[in-house]
Design a protein around this motif. Structure first.
Motif, PDB file in Angstrom:
ATOM      1  N   GLY A  95       0.806  -1.212   0.000  1.00 37.04           N
ATOM      2  CA  GLY A  95       0.000   0.000   0.000  1.00 37.04           C
ATOM      3  C   GLY A  95       0.837   1.259   0.000  1.00 37.04           C
ATOM      4  N   ASP A  96       0.264   2.333   0.558  1.00 37.70           N
ATOM      5  CA  ASP A  96       0.936   3.632   0.554  1.00 37.70           C
ATOM      6  C   ASP A  96       2.245   3.609   1.338  1.00 37.70           C
ATOM      7  OD1 ASP A  96      -1.179   4.464  -0.900  1.00 37.70           O
ATOM      8  OD2 ASP A  96      -1.991   5.859   0.583  1.00 37.70           O
ATOM      9  N   LYS A  97       2.340   2.724   2.313  1.00 34.32           N
ATOM     10  CA  LYS A  97       3.561   2.666   3.119  1.00 34.32           C
ATOM     11  C   LYS A  97       4.750   2.274   2.241  1.00 34.32           C
ATOM     12  CE  LYS A  97       5.655   0.247   7.055  1.00 34.32           C
ATOM     13  NZ  LYS A  97       5.459  -0.797   8.102  1.00 34.32           N
ATOM     14  N   GLU A  98       4.555   1.303   1.373  1.00 29.19           N
ATOM     15  CA  GLU A  98       5.645   0.846   0.509  1.00 29.19           C
ATOM     16  C   GLU A  98       5.758   1.697  -0.762  1.00 29.19           C
ATOM     17  OE1 GLU A  98       4.161  -2.417   3.043  1.00 29.19           O
ATOM     18  OE2 GLU A  98       3.157  -1.179   1.518  1.00 29.19           O
ATOM     19  N   TYR A  99       4.631   2.127  -1.280  1.00 33.91           N
ATOM     20  CA  TYR A  99       4.619   2.875  -2.540  1.00 33.91           C
ATOM     21  C   TYR A  99       3.721   4.102  -2.398  1.00 33.91           C
ATOM     22  CZ  TYR A  99       6.523  -1.561  -4.090  1.00 33.91           C
ATOM     23  OH  TYR A  99       7.296  -2.705  -4.203  1.00 33.91           O
ATOM     24  N   PRO A 100       4.233   5.155  -1.759  1.00 35.85           N
ATOM     25  CA  PRO A 100       3.431   6.368  -1.565  1.00 35.85           C
ATOM     26  C   PRO A 100       3.128   7.058  -2.891  1.00 35.85           C
ATOM     27  CG  PRO A 100       5.721   6.749  -0.949  1.00 35.85           C
ATOM     28  CD  PRO A 100       5.603   5.278  -1.204  1.00 35.85           C
ATOM     29  N   HIS A 139      -6.671   1.509  -6.731  1.00 34.39           N
ATOM     30  CA  HIS A 139      -5.526   0.772  -7.257  1.00 34.39           C
ATOM     31  C   HIS A 139      -5.021  -0.222  -6.214  1.00 34.39           C
ATOM     32  CE1 HIS A 139      -3.157   3.547  -4.788  1.00 34.39           C
ATOM     33  NE2 HIS A 139      -2.109   2.757  -4.994  1.00 34.39           N
ATOM     34  N   PHE A 140      -4.430  -1.299  -6.699  1.00 31.58           N
ATOM     35  CA  PHE A 140      -3.872  -2.336  -5.833  1.00 31.58           C
ATOM     36  C   PHE A 140      -2.509  -2.747  -6.386  1.00 31.58           C
ATOM     37  CE2 PHE A 140      -8.519  -2.960  -6.051  1.00 31.58           C
ATOM     38  CZ  PHE A 140      -8.862  -2.716  -4.725  1.00 31.58           C
ATOM     39  N   ILE A 141      -1.582  -3.016  -5.482  1.00 26.13           N
ATOM     40  CA  ILE A 141      -0.270  -3.535  -5.852  1.00 26.13           C
ATOM     41  C   ILE A 141      -0.064  -4.828  -5.081  1.00 26.13           C
ATOM     42  CG2 ILE A 141       2.209  -3.105  -5.946  1.00 26.13           C
ATOM     43  CD1 ILE A 141       1.597  -0.124  -5.900  1.00 26.13           C
ATOM     44  N   SER A 142       0.145  -5.907  -5.787  1.00 28.05           N
ATOM     45  CA  SER A 142       0.249  -7.216  -5.128  1.00 28.05           C
ATOM     46  C   SER A 142       1.366  -8.042  -5.752  1.00 28.05           C
ATOM     47  CB  SER A 142      -1.077  -7.977  -5.246  1.00 28.05           C
ATOM     48  OG  SER A 142      -1.303  -8.384  -6.583  1.00 28.05           O
ATOM     49  N   LEU A 143       1.581  -9.207  -5.157  1.00 29.73           N
ATOM     50  CA  LEU A 143       2.564 -10.149  -5.675  1.00 29.73           C
ATOM     51  C   LEU A 143       2.080 -10.796  -6.973  1.00 29.73           C
ATOM     52  CD1 LEU A 143       5.327 -10.981  -4.505  1.00 29.73           C
ATOM     53  CD2 LEU A 143       4.210 -13.011  -3.541  1.00 29.73           C
ATOM     54  N   GLY A 144       0.786 -10.770  -7.185  1.00 27.31           N
ATOM     55  CA  GLY A 144       0.208 -11.312  -8.415  1.00 27.31           C
ATOM     56  C   GLY A 144      -0.570 -12.584  -8.201  1.00 27.31           C
ATOM     57  N   PRO A 182       2.831  10.561  -4.630  1.00 28.59           N
ATOM     58  CA  PRO A 182       3.225  11.958  -4.401  1.00 28.59           C
ATOM     59  C   PRO A 182       2.038  12.903  -4.420  1.00 28.59           C
ATOM     60  CG  PRO A 182       4.691  10.914  -6.004  1.00 28.59           C
ATOM     61  CD  PRO A 182       3.564   9.959  -5.770  1.00 28.59           C
ATOM     62  N   GLY A 183       1.876  13.665  -3.349  1.00 23.41           N
ATOM     63  CA  GLY A 183       0.817  14.660  -3.277  1.00 23.41           C
ATOM     64  C   GLY A 183      -0.568  14.114  -3.088  1.00 23.41           C
ATOM     65  N   SER A 184      -0.689  12.813  -2.848  1.00 22.67           N
ATOM     66  CA  SER A 184      -2.017  12.224  -2.697  1.00 22.67           C
ATOM     67  C   SER A 184      -1.917  10.979  -1.831  1.00 22.67           C
ATOM     68  CB  SER A 184      -2.610  11.880  -4.069  1.00 22.67           C
ATOM     69  OG  SER A 184      -3.954  11.467  -3.952  1.00 22.67           O
ATOM     70  N   SER A 185      -3.001  10.215  -1.774  1.00 24.93           N
ATOM     71  CA  SER A 185      -3.035   8.978  -1.003  1.00 24.93           C
ATOM     72  C   SER A 185      -4.138   8.092  -1.568  1.00 24.93           C
ATOM     73  CB  SER A 185      -3.327   9.265   0.477  1.00 24.93           C
ATOM     74  OG  SER A 185      -4.645   9.799   0.614  1.00 24.93           O
ATOM     75  N   THR A 186      -4.134   6.831  -1.155  1.00 24.17           N
ATOM     76  CA  THR A 186      -5.171   5.914  -1.615  1.00 24.17           C
ATOM     77  C   THR A 186      -6.555   6.425  -1.231  1.00 24.17           C
ATOM     78  OG1 THR A 186      -3.727   3.980  -1.517  1.00 24.17           O
ATOM     79  CG2 THR A 186      -6.090   3.578  -1.324  1.00 24.17           C
ATOM     80  N   LYS A 187      -6.686   6.965  -0.032  1.00 26.65           N
ATOM     81  CA  LYS A 187      -7.985   7.477   0.428  1.00 26.65           C
ATOM     82  C   LYS A 187      -8.458   8.628  -0.442  1.00 26.65           C
ATOM     83  CE  LYS A 187     -10.346   9.242   4.551  1.00 26.65           C
ATOM     84  NZ  LYS A 187     -10.202   9.616   5.980  1.00 26.65           N
ATOM     85  N   GLN A 188      -7.559   9.541  -0.767  1.00 26.31           N
ATOM     86  CA  GLN A 188      -7.938  10.680  -1.600  1.00 26.31           C
ATOM     87  C   GLN A 188      -8.327  10.244  -3.001  1.00 26.31           C
ATOM     88  OE1 GLN A 188      -4.383  13.042  -1.132  1.00 26.31           O
ATOM     89  NE2 GLN A 188      -5.335  14.372   0.411  1.00 26.31           N
ATOM     90  N   LEU A 189      -7.595   9.276  -3.556  1.00 27.44           N
ATOM     91  CA  LEU A 189      -7.924   8.790  -4.888  1.00 27.44           C
ATOM     92  C   LEU A 189      -9.286   8.110  -4.921  1.00 27.44           C
ATOM     93  CD1 LEU A 189      -4.531   7.306  -6.174  1.00 27.44           C
ATOM     94  CD2 LEU A 189      -5.589   9.477  -6.798  1.00 27.44           C
ATOM     95  N   ARG A 190      -9.593   7.350  -3.886  1.00 26.71           N
ATOM     96  CA  ARG A 190     -10.869   6.640  -3.874  1.00 26.71           C
ATOM     97  C   ARG A 190     -12.050   7.592  -3.788  1.00 26.71           C
ATOM     98  NH1 ARG A 190      -9.810   1.045  -0.340  1.00 26.71           N
ATOM     99  NH2 ARG A 190      -8.212   0.224  -1.782  1.00 26.71           N
TER     100      ARG A 190
END
Length: 464
Positions: free
Chosen positions: A106-111, A127-132, A113-121
Motif C-alpha cells: 500500500g501507501d507505506k511501501e509505494y506512496p 488501485h492495488f499492488i500485489s505479488l500477483g 506523491p501529493g495524494s493517497s489511496t484514500k484521496q484517490l478513492r
C-alpha cells in the motif's frame, strides 16, 4: 473470317465471360431490403485513433495495450463499480503467499506523491499492488491494477513490475548490476498507470473526441501516439448474431509482405475449408492508400457455410503514425455446441459483400488523433510558474527538471499532480566511520533503498 480476327473474337468473348464471372449477381428484392436496413442509418464509431461507420444495431467490446499497460473499458453503474472494488480488495487481502512473502502493498511501501489511496478513492480511482498470485516464486514481482469509474463506464488498467529493493536478493551481485530503474520500476509504472487514469473519461453516445488519444468502447484516453500501442475492438450485429467484425491497429508489428502477397497461404487455408475467393485487390481509398482486401466464402468453425472478408493497410510501414491496420468480417459464426446449426450464414453472399463495401470504405483517420501541437517558447515568454512535486499541473505540456545531476522530462496534463522522481539512495552503516561509508559509497558497496524525491518542474513546451 481469317484466323487472326477469329482468335481475337474468341479471346474477347472469353475475357467478357471471365469478367462477368467475377462480378456478383444483382441483389434480389429481399437482399436489397436487408442491405438497406443495415446500411441506411449507420453510426460513426471511434476505434483507437480511427473512425468507422457501422450499422446502428450492434454490440461492441474491446481491449487495448498502451505503453505496456493493458486497458479494458466496461459499462457499469457506480454501485456496481464500488461493489466490485470492495470485493476485489477483500480477495487480495485474503490471499497469502505460499512461500511466506508479503502479498499486498500500500501507501507505506509505494506512496503517491501529493495524494493517497484514500484521496484517490474519493475520486472513484482505486488501485492495488500485489505479488500477483499466491504461488509467485519471486518476492520481487509486482502486479499493479488500477480502476476508474466515470459516467457509466469503468476502465481497468494492469501492468507487471518488479522491486528488488525490497527483495531478499537485493544485495546479490546480479541485482546490483541492474540499473536503478530496473531494480525497482514500480514507482514509475504506478505513476504511468495513474496518469493514464487521470486522462480517461467516458464518452457520450455518439461523441467523437477532438483531442489526440485512443477510443475504446465507451471511453477515451487522451494521449499522443506511441510505439507501443495495440487496440482491438469487436462488433456483432444484434439482429444477425452470426455476423462479426474485428478492427485492430498495432504500432508494434510490421509484416514482411502485404495481404495479397500472402495469396498462397490464404488459398491453402481456403482449400482446407471448402472455400473460394470472391474478390481480391487493392482498395481505391484516399484514407487508406496502402489497403488491400481479400473476400472469400468458406466453411466456418462450426460447419456452416459463411464468409471471411479481410482488409489490411500499412502492412510494410514501420511508423507509429501509420500502424498496421486490419479489419475483418465473418458470417456463419456459430458455437459448435449450439443445437440445429444452420447450413448457411444469415447473410447471403450478395448481402455480405454489400454490407462489407459500405463499412470498409468508411474507415478513416480521426482528425487530430495522433499528436498534440507543441509550441516551443523562449524562456522569457513563459508565464507559467515553476511547480513542485505534488502540486496541480497548471498547463499541459512537457516539463523538465534535474535530480542528483540527472535530467528528467515528463509529459503532464493540466490538473494532474506533478510527479516526484524515484531514485535509489545509499544507506550508510551507522557503526562505521564517515570516511569508510564514503569509500563504500564511491564503489557502490552500500545497501540502497528507493526514495521519492520532490523536485521543481519547469515547463519546456506547451500543448495546444
Amino acid at each position: 473470317m481469317t484466323l487472326r480476327p477469329l482468335l481475337q473474337t474468341i479471346f474477347a468473348l472469353s475475357l467478357m465471360l471471365s469478367l462477368s464471372a467475377c462480378q456478383p449477381a444483382p441483389l434480389t428484392a429481399q437482399e436489397h431490403a436487408t442491405v438497406t436496413e443495415l446500411t441506411t442509418d449507420m453510426k460513426t464509431h471511434c476505434v483507437g485513433r480511427y473512425l468507422i461507420d457501422m450499422p446502428a444495431d450492434i454490440e461492441a467490446y474491446g481491449t487495448a495495450k498502451l505503453r505496456g499497460i493493458d486497458a479494458k473499458v466496461e459499462a457499469m453503474t457506480q454501485e456496481e463499480f464500488l461493489h466490485g472494488m470492495r470485493k476485489r480488495e477483500a480477495e487480495l487481502k485474503a490471499t497469502k503467499s505460499l512461500l511466506g512473502y508479503q502479498f499486498l502493498y500500500g501507501d507505506k511501501e509505494y506512496p503517491i506523491p501529493g495524494s493517497s489511496t484514500k484521496q484517490l478513492r474519493s475520486r472513484d480511482i482505486w488501485h492495488f499492488i500485489s505479488l500477483g498470485s499466491d504461488g509467485e516464486p519471486s518476492d520481487a514481482n509486482r502486479v499493479i491494477e488500477a480502476y476508474k469509474w466515470d459516467r457509466g463506464y469503468r476502465i481497468k488498467l494492469k501492468i507487471e513490475g518488479s522491486d528488488f529493493a525490497m527483495s531478499r536478493h537485493k544485495d546479490e551481485p546480479w541485482v546490483k548490476k541492474k540499473s536503478k530503474e530496473s531494480q525497482n520500476d514500480v514507482p514509475s509504472k504506478l505513476q504511468a498507470v495513474l496518469s493514464m487514469l487521470y486522462r480517461f473519461r467516458a464518452l457520450e453516445p455518439g461523441e467523437i473526441p477532438k483531442d489526440p488519444g485512443v477510443c475504446l468502447t465507451g471511453g477515451f484516453i487522451q494521449t499522443s501516439i506511441v510505439d507501443q500501442e495495440e487496440v482491438s475492438i469487436e462488433f456483432r450485429l444484434k439482429q444477425y448474431q452470426d455476423v462479426f467484425f474485428e478492427f485492430d491497429t498495432n504500432t508494434n508489428l510490421t509484416e514482411k509482405d502485404t495481404l495479397l502477397q500472402r495469396g498462397s497461404q490464404i488459398n491453402a487455408a481456403l482449400k482446407s475449408r471448402d472455400g473460394k475467393t470472391l474478390r481480391k485487390g487493392s482498395l481505391d481509398s484516399k484514407d487508406l492508400p496502402t489497403a488491400e482486401e481479400w473476400l472469400a466464402s468458406a466453411r466456418m468453425h462450426a460447419g456452416a457455410l459463411g464468409h471471411f472478408f479481410m482488409l489490411e493497410a500499412n502492412s510494410l510501414n514501420d511508423s507509429a503514425k501509420t500502424p498496421l491496420l486490419s479489419f475483418n468480417m465473418e458470417t456463419g459464426v456459430f458455437e459448435k455446441y449450439q443445437k440445429n446449426i444452420p447450413e448457411h450464414a444469415s447473410l447471403t453472399e450478395g448481402e455480405a459483400i454489400a454490407v462489407w463495401d459500405a463499412i470498409s470504405r468508411s474507415i478513416r483517420m480521426r482528425p487530430e488523433a495522433m499528436d498534440f501541437k507543441t509550441v516551443v517558447l523562449p524562456r522569457s515568454t513563459l508565464t507559467v510558474p515553476i511547480v513542485s512535486s505534488g502540486q496541480p499541473c497548471p498547463e499541459s505540456g512537457h516539463w523538465i527538471t534535474r535530480c542528483d545531476g540527472e535530467p528528467y522530462s515528463r509529459l503532464v496534463f493540466k490538473g494532474n499532480l506533478m510527479p516526484s522522481i524515484a531514485v535509489m539512495q545509499a544507506v550508510p552503516y551507522r557503526w562505521l566511520p564517515t570516511r569508510i561509508n564514503t569509500w563504500l559509497a564511491q564503489r557502490q558497496r552500500l545497501p540502497t533503498i528507493q526514495v521519492e524525491r520532490e523536485v521543481r518542474w519547469i515547463l519546456q513546451t506547451f500543448l495546444e
